[in-house]
Write a protein that holds these residues in place. Sequence first.
Motif, PDB file in Angstrom:
ATOM      1  N   UNK A 116       0.665  -1.424  -0.194  1.00  0.00           N
ATOM      2  CA  UNK A 116       0.163   0.017   0.330  1.00  0.00           C
ATOM      3  C   UNK A 116       0.559   1.208  -0.176  1.00  0.00           C
ATOM      4  N   UNK A 117       0.195   2.052  -0.875  1.00  0.00           N
ATOM      5  CA  UNK A 117       0.945   3.869  -0.854  1.00  0.00           C
ATOM      6  C   UNK A 117       0.466   4.276   0.844  1.00  0.00           C
ATOM      7  N   UNK A 118       1.590   5.329   0.538  1.00  0.00           N
ATOM      8  CA  UNK A 118       1.663   5.778   1.868  1.00  0.00           C
ATOM      9  C   UNK A 118       1.420   7.170   2.188  1.00  0.00           C
ATOM     10  N   UNK A 119       1.458   8.331   3.521  1.00  0.00           N
ATOM     11  CA  UNK A 119       1.379   9.524   3.208  1.00  0.00           C
ATOM     12  C   UNK A 119       1.514   9.546   4.739  1.00  0.00           C
ATOM     13  N   UNK A 120       3.200  10.001   4.984  1.00  0.00           N
ATOM     14  CA  UNK A 120       3.065  10.540   6.821  1.00  0.00           C
ATOM     15  C   UNK A 120       3.943  11.855   6.112  1.00  0.00           C
ATOM     16  N   UNK A 121       2.947  12.670   6.631  1.00  0.00           N
ATOM     17  CA  UNK A 121       3.430  14.220   6.927  1.00  0.00           C
ATOM     18  C   UNK A 121       4.102  14.462   5.642  1.00  0.00           C
ATOM     19  N   UNK A 122       3.079  14.065   4.929  1.00  0.00           N
ATOM     20  CA  UNK A 122       3.729  14.965   3.434  1.00  0.00           C
ATOM     21  C   UNK A 122       4.583  14.247   2.708  1.00  0.00           C
ATOM     22  N   UNK A 123       5.114  12.487   2.815  1.00  0.00           N
ATOM     23  CA  UNK A 123       5.925  11.933   2.324  1.00  0.00           C
ATOM     24  C   UNK A 123       6.064  10.725   1.508  1.00  0.00           C
ATOM     25  N   UNK A 124       6.290  10.353   1.212  1.00  0.00           N
ATOM     26  CA  UNK A 124       5.705   9.125  -0.108  1.00  0.00           C
ATOM     27  C   UNK A 124       6.257   7.884   0.622  1.00  0.00           C
ATOM     28  N   UNK A 125       5.569   7.198   1.403  1.00  0.00           N
ATOM     29  CA  UNK A 125       6.631   5.604   1.427  1.00  0.00           C
ATOM     30  C   UNK A 125       5.308   4.775   1.315  1.00  0.00           C
ATOM     31  N   UNK A 126       6.062   3.593   1.248  1.00  0.00           N
ATOM     32  CA  UNK A 126       5.165   2.502   0.585  1.00  0.00           C
ATOM     33  C   UNK A 126       5.371   0.878   1.599  1.00  0.00           C
ATOM     34  N   UNK A 127       4.318   0.884   2.212  1.00  0.00           N
ATOM     35  CA  UNK A 127       3.772   0.154   3.350  1.00  0.00           C
ATOM     36  C   UNK A 127       4.556  -1.722   2.815  1.00  0.00           C
ATOM     37  N   UNK A 128       5.828  -2.229   4.047  1.00  0.00           N
ATOM     38  CA  UNK A 128       6.148  -3.068   3.338  1.00  0.00           C
ATOM     39  C   UNK A 128       6.659  -5.136   4.552  1.00  0.00           C
ATOM     40  N   UNK A 129       5.357  -4.076   5.756  1.00  0.00           N
ATOM     41  CA  UNK A 129       5.251  -5.262   6.073  1.00  0.00           C
ATOM     42  C   UNK A 129       4.775  -4.520   7.612  1.00  0.00           C
TER      43      UNK A 129
END
Length: 86
Positions: free
Chosen positions: A56-69
């Motif tokens: 899943x694509x995740x945004x943490x305080x306007x920064x892009x992340x992807x969930x790995x676990x």
Amino acid sequence: MRLQQRGRAAVQCRGKEMRAAVRPVSGLLTQHLYGEYVQDMLRLLLPCDAVMAPGDSVTVENAPYVCVRTRVFPGHIQADVRRRSR
């Protein structure tokens, strides 16, 4: 540096915004698991009703992340996310 990464943050996943406790990923086992990406990793502690899955694509305080676990515990959900380029 560790104190700067700890705290609460606004997290957005699957179009839903929620609050999460943010922790840096640390420890020898985690460093072995994620290798060179460990400096780009965050651990999110989410409420029990949060829905998040690896990929899943995740945004943490306007920064892009992807969930790995993800891991489910009785009181919360733990998600490890890796920073990605925009």
